[in-house]
Write an enzyme that holds these catalytic residues in place. Structure first.
Site, mmCIF file in Angstrom:
data_model
loop_
_atom_site.group_PDB
_atom_site.id
_atom_site.type_symbol
_atom_site.label_atom_id
_atom_site.label_comp_id
_atom_site.label_asym_id
_atom_site.label_seq_id
_atom_site.Cartn_x
_atom_site.Cartn_y
_atom_site.Cartn_z
ATOM 1 C CG ASP A 34 -2.067 0.969 1.126
ATOM 2 O OD1 ASP A 34 -3.215 0.507 1.140
ATOM 3 O OD2 ASP A 34 -1.818 2.185 1.020
ATOM 4 C CG ASN A 91 -12.115 -0.876 4.134
ATOM 5 O OD1 ASN A 91 -12.428 -1.360 5.213
ATOM 6 N ND2 ASN A 91 -11.001 -0.202 3.945
ATOM 7 N N GLY A 97 -15.821 2.528 3.665
ATOM 8 C CA GLY A 97 -14.546 3.208 3.452
ATOM 9 C C GLY A 97 -13.769 2.711 2.255
ATOM 10 C CD GLN A 98 -14.762 -1.010 -2.619
ATOM 11 O OE1 GLN A 98 -15.925 -1.264 -2.282
ATOM 12 N NE2 GLN A 98 -14.175 -1.593 -3.642
ATOM 13 C CG HIS A 104 -8.552 -3.118 -2.075
ATOM 14 N ND1 HIS A 104 -9.511 -2.483 -2.834
ATOM 15 C CD2 HIS A 104 -8.409 -2.376 -0.952
ATOM 16 C CE1 HIS A 104 -9.917 -1.393 -2.201
ATOM 17 N NE2 HIS A 104 -9.267 -1.312 -1.052
ATOM 18 C CG HIS A 106 -6.592 -2.657 3.510
ATOM 19 N ND1 HIS A 106 -5.893 -1.517 3.212
ATOM 20 C CD2 HIS A 106 -7.825 -2.483 2.973
ATOM 21 C CE1 HIS A 106 -6.670 -0.684 2.538
ATOM 22 N NE2 HIS A 106 -7.855 -1.241 2.381
HETATM 23 P P1 AMP Z 1 -9.685 1.327 0.466
HETATM 24 O O1 AMP Z 1 -9.870 2.630 1.185
HETATM 25 O O2 AMP Z 1 -10.040 0.131 1.292
HETATM 26 O O3 AMP Z 1 -10.362 1.328 -0.888
HETATM 27 O O4 AMP Z 1 -8.140 1.186 0.232
HETATM 28 C C1 AMP Z 1 -7.490 1.714 -0.892
HETATM 29 C C2 AMP Z 1 -6.019 1.713 -0.579
HETATM 30 O O5 AMP Z 1 -5.304 1.887 -1.792
HETATM 31 C C3 AMP Z 1 -5.572 2.823 0.375
HETATM 32 O O6 AMP Z 1 -5.021 2.251 1.562
HETATM 33 C C4 AMP Z 1 -4.533 3.588 -0.458
HETATM 34 O O7 AMP Z 1 -3.452 4.031 0.326
HETATM 35 C C5 AMP Z 1 -4.119 2.555 -1.478
HETATM 36 N N1 AMP Z 1 -3.566 3.086 -2.723
HETATM 37 C C6 AMP Z 1 -4.074 4.076 -3.504
HETATM 38 N N2 AMP Z 1 -3.290 4.269 -4.572
HETATM 39 C C7 AMP Z 1 -2.268 3.381 -4.478
HETATM 40 C C8 AMP Z 1 -1.120 3.091 -5.274
HETATM 41 N N3 AMP Z 1 -0.856 3.748 -6.414
HETATM 42 N N4 AMP Z 1 -0.272 2.127 -4.863
HETATM 43 C C9 AMP Z 1 -0.516 1.466 -3.720
HETATM 44 N N5 AMP Z 1 -1.583 1.678 -2.931
HETATM 45 C C10 AMP Z 1 -2.443 2.624 -3.302
#
Ligand code: AMP
Ligand code: ZN
Length: 117
Positions: A34, A91, A97-98, A104, A106
Site C-alpha cells: 500500500d 472495505n 470506506g472503500q 482488495h 488490506h
Molecule cells: P480502500 O480505502 O479500502 O479502498 O483502500 C485503498 C487503498 O489503496 C488505500 O489504503 C490507499 O493508500 C491505497 N492506494 C491508492 N493508490 C495506491 C497506489 N498507487 N499504490 C498502492 N496503494 C495505493
C-alpha cells in the site's frame, strides 16, 4: 499486459503500468505494498481480474477469495508477522470506506493495531 479496466489504478498496477512493490504474484492474485505505509507492514491483496467490490462476488468467485487469504497468509509469514498476528480487512462501499473500486484486502501488521470506527 494491458489493464483490464483502464480507469482502475489497481488494474494498472497489476499490468505494470504504475510502479509498485510486488510481494506475491500468481495467475489469480497479486500482493503489493500500500502506498500508505502507516503501519510497519501494509500490503494490498487483489484479484488479477477486475471485480469492483466484495459485495458483487458470485458463488463461482469464492475460491478466489480463498486464494487471496492464502496469499495474504504467505506474505504475512514472509514478513515475519505470523507469530504476533496481523489484520486482514476488506472495505466495501461508501460506508465501509472503500476508495478504490477493485476488490482488495488490506494486510496490516508489525505492531499492535487499534480497532477504530
Ligand atoms: P480502500 O480505502 O479500502 O479502498 O483502500 C485503498 C487503498 O489503496 C488505500 O489504503 C490507499 O493508500 C491505497 N492506494 C491508492 N493508490 C495506491 C497506489 N498507487 N499504490 C498502492 N496503494 C495505493
Ligand atoms: Zn481494476
Amino acid at each position: 499486459m494491458n489493464p483490464q479496466n483502464t480507469d482502475c489504478i489497481f488494474c494498472k498496477i497489476i499490468a505494470g503500468e504504475i510502479p509498485s512493490t510486488i510481494a506475491y504474484r500468481d495467475k489469480d492474485v497479486v500482493v503489493f505494498a500500500d502506498i500508505k505505509q502507516d503501519v510497519p507492514v501494509h500490503m494490498l491483496v487483489v484479484p488479477v481480474r477486475h471485480i469492483p467490490s466484495v459485495a458483487v462476488l458470485k458463488d463461482a468467485d469464492l475460491p478466489l477469495v480463498g486464494k487471496m487469504v492464502a496469499a495474504a497468509n504467505q506474505v504475512a509469514r514472509e514478513k515475519g508477522l505470523a507469530e504476533r498476528g496481523y489484520r486482514l480487512t476488506i472495505n466495501s462501499g461508501a460506508d465501509g470506506g472503500q476508495d478504490v473500486q477493485h476488490l482488495h484486502m488490506h494486510l496490516m501488521g508489525g505492531r499492535p493495531l487499534k480497532w477504530e470506527n
